[in-house]
Design an enzyme around this catalytic site. Structure first.
Site, PDB file in Angstrom:
ATOM      1  N   LYS A  40     -13.094  -5.258   3.624  1.00  0.00           N
ATOM      2  CA  LYS A  40     -11.785  -5.903   3.604  1.00  0.00           C
ATOM      3  C   LYS A  40     -11.907  -7.389   3.297  1.00  0.00           C
ATOM      4  CE  LYS A  40      -8.259  -8.122   5.857  1.00  0.00           C
ATOM      5  NZ  LYS A  40      -8.221  -9.377   6.621  1.00  0.00           N
ATOM      6  N   ASP A  95      -6.415  -3.369   5.296  1.00  0.00           N
ATOM      7  CA  ASP A  95      -6.531  -3.702   6.720  1.00  0.00           C
ATOM      8  C   ASP A  95      -5.701  -2.692   7.503  1.00  0.00           C
ATOM      9  OD1 ASP A  95      -3.862  -4.401   6.463  1.00  0.00           O
ATOM     10  OD2 ASP A  95      -4.357  -6.466   6.022  1.00  0.00           O
TER      11      ASP A  95
END
Length: 222
Positions: A120, A138
DNA sequence: AACTCGGGGCA
DNA sequence: TGCCCAGAGTT
């Protein structure tokens, strides 16, 4: 959900959040990397409060290595997981200096090799600092994608990312990432999502189920 | 796949 | 107070 329907849903979300853009304090790729690393499991606002002063004191990888670990820990103490993050920042700075000539690397492989930088964080750095199209998944993006039915409930983060990339034009990956985060944070929240006023409810599998359940609950309590 | 780290935000 | 969170690393 097919690509055409998703396109329609994303357009509606874009209208809901015309200025969707995650704003972390940063003036260059290095500061953005530090800010994103710090942001794990806490909000942008909290990170920005800390980095506002942090980035005045630490301006280069060398600066972070010039203080004892305990001092850096204390400087980011207001952020969750601060002990791990402080240690990772110093290791990261050491690697950036030794392996990359003092600059944050640009490739996904090199970025994720840095301590504290996972899939991420690497995607956020690439897309926001280096303008490489990317969808960073996320918890917001994951939750929203699964509620809408873009991904299956037990899909991994990587699978969610692949499905989104497959259904969204490459040049819209980054802005879609920002929009889905805003949608997840302010509207399709983890707790108490605003299904009753949701403009994409008709396309949302979980949303319709939630509304049905709440109606039934209301009629029973009467 | 489950567990840990952790202060902040929110009910 | 208690619960969850703009994750990543280890086992």
């Amino acid at each position: 959900m097919n690509a055409a329907t998703l396109r329609q849903v994303l357009n509606t979300i874009a209208e809901m959040f015309p200025d969707a853009r995650c704003e972390l304090n940063h003036r260059n790729p290095f500061e953005l990397t530090i800010a994103v690393l710090l942001s794990a499991q806490c909000t942008d606002e909290t990170v920005n409060k800390v980095t506002a002063t942090l980035f005045e004191k630490y301006r280069s990888p060398h600066d972070y290595l010039s203080v004892p670990l305990e001092e850096l820990e204390n400087d980011i103490r207001r952020i969750g997981l601060f002990r791990n993050k402080a240690a990772n920042i110093q290791k990261l700075c050491r690697m950036v200096i030794d392996l990359h000539g003092g600059d944050v690397p640009r490739t996904h492989e090199e970025l994720t090799a840095l301590p504290g930088v996972g899939r991420k964080t690497a995607n956020v750095v690439m897309s926001n600092a280096f303008d490489v199209p990317a969808i960073a998944v996320d918890t917001h993006v994951e939750r929203v994608s699964k509620r809408l039915g873009v991904a299956k409930p037990d899909d991994s983060v990587l699978e969610v990312e692949k499905k989104l990339m497959r259904r969204v034009p490459r040049e819209e990956w980054t802005i879609t990432h920002h929009r889905l985060i805003f949608f997840g944070r302010y509207h399709c929240k983890a707790q108490n999502p605003k299904c009753e006023v949701c403009p994409v409810l008709e396309h949302c599998k979980e949303g319709k189920a939630r509304m049905k359940a709440s109606l039934k609950k209301r009629s029973v309590s009467k």
